[in-house]
Design a protein around this motif. Structure first.
Motif, PDB file in Angstrom:
ATOM      1  N   ASN A  40       0.858  -1.183   0.000  1.00 21.11           N
ATOM      2  CA  ASN A  40       0.000   0.000   0.000  1.00 21.11           C
ATOM      3  C   ASN A  40       0.894   1.233   0.000  1.00 21.11           C
ATOM      4  O   ASN A  40       1.348   1.674   1.053  1.00 21.11           O
ATOM      5  CB  ASN A  40      -0.905   0.011   1.238  1.00 21.11           C
ATOM      6  N   ASP A  42       0.380   4.468  -0.567  1.00 18.68           N
ATOM      7  CA  ASP A  42      -0.088   5.670   0.116  1.00 18.68           C
ATOM      8  C   ASP A  42      -0.174   5.523   1.632  1.00 18.68           C
ATOM      9  O   ASP A  42      -0.130   6.512   2.345  1.00 18.68           O
ATOM     10  CB  ASP A  42      -1.431   6.115  -0.445  1.00 18.68           C
ATOM     11  N   SER A  43      -0.315   4.304   2.125  1.00 16.93           N
ATOM     12  CA  SER A  43      -0.347   4.125   3.581  1.00 16.93           C
ATOM     13  C   SER A  43       0.990   3.628   4.115  1.00 16.93           C
ATOM     14  O   SER A  43       1.139   3.429   5.315  1.00 16.93           O
ATOM     15  CB  SER A  43      -1.470   3.179   4.005  1.00 16.93           C
ATOM     16  N   HIS A  44       1.974   3.408   3.219  1.00 11.57           N
ATOM     17  CA  HIS A  44       3.341   3.045   3.605  1.00 11.57           C
ATOM     18  C   HIS A  44       3.384   1.752   4.419  1.00 11.57           C
ATOM     19  O   HIS A  44       4.042   1.661   5.452  1.00 11.57           O
ATOM     20  CB  HIS A  44       3.997   4.191   4.388  1.00 11.57           C
ATOM     21  N   SER A  45       2.664   0.738   3.926  1.00 16.43           N
ATOM     22  CA  SER A  45       2.593  -0.528   4.657  1.00 16.43           C
ATOM     23  C   SER A  45       2.351  -1.702   3.707  1.00 16.43           C
ATOM     24  O   SER A  45       2.089  -1.518   2.528  1.00 16.43           O
ATOM     25  CB  SER A  45       1.477  -0.471   5.698  1.00 16.43           C
ATOM     26  N   THR A  90      -0.065  -5.132   3.592  1.00 20.55           N
ATOM     27  CA  THR A  90      -1.218  -5.787   4.196  1.00 20.55           C
ATOM     28  C   THR A  90      -1.191  -7.280   3.886  1.00 20.55           C
ATOM     29  O   THR A  90      -0.832  -7.681   2.783  1.00 20.55           O
ATOM     30  CB  THR A  90      -2.521  -5.174   3.649  1.00 20.55           C
ATOM     31  N   PRO A 139       1.009   2.068   9.167  1.00 18.91           N
ATOM     32  CA  PRO A 139       0.100   2.785   8.274  1.00 18.91           C
ATOM     33  C   PRO A 139       0.109   4.295   8.508  1.00 18.91           C
ATOM     34  O   PRO A 139       0.048   4.760   9.646  1.00 18.91           O
ATOM     35  CB  PRO A 139      -1.268   2.193   8.596  1.00 18.91           C
ATOM     36  N   SER A 140       0.230   5.031   7.403  1.00 17.79           N
ATOM     37  CA  SER A 140       0.208   6.494   7.385  1.00 17.79           C
ATOM     38  C   SER A 140       1.355   7.130   8.158  1.00 17.79           C
ATOM     39  O   SER A 140       1.278   8.301   8.532  1.00 17.79           O
ATOM     40  CB  SER A 140      -1.139   7.017   7.898  1.00 17.79           C
ATOM     41  N   ARG A 141       2.429   6.372   8.429  1.00 19.09           N
ATOM     42  CA  ARG A 141       3.608   6.906   9.122  1.00 19.09           C
ATOM     43  C   ARG A 141       4.861   6.555   8.333  1.00 19.09           C
ATOM     44  O   ARG A 141       5.608   5.647   8.697  1.00 19.09           O
ATOM     45  CB  ARG A 141       3.713   6.314  10.535  1.00 19.09           C
TER      46      ARG A 141
END
Length: 84
Positions: A16, A18-21, A23, A40-42
């Protein structure tokens, strides 16, 4: 943008950007998905963070390799590890 299917365990890994992760989704299980790598998001450059991951693959030992593009690195995550 990246996908890897662990056929033996029926687990799909999805990067992902945009969420920097990354899944983890168990095929056939409609429960919540697990974040396997990154926060996520960091976005960041620590061993627990990713910054625009794009590609993902796994080796025969279950180690997950993530192309962490904006950090210019390949980050390896061992099975059940929090840090890369």
């Amino acid at each position: 943008s990246g996908l890897f299917l662990d056929e033996a365990n029926q687990i799909l890994y999805i990067t992902n950007e945009d969420s920097h992760s990354v899944t983890q989704w168990v095929i056939g299980d409609y429960e919540n998905r697990n974040i396997y790598a990154g926060i996520p998001s960091r976005p960041g450059n620590t061993s627990a963070q990713l910054f625009y991951p794009q590609g993902v693959t796994m080796d025969q030992y279950g180690n997950l390799y993530v192309a962490d593009v904006s950090n210019s690195r390949i980050q390896m995550f061992c099975p059940d590890a929090v840090f890369g």
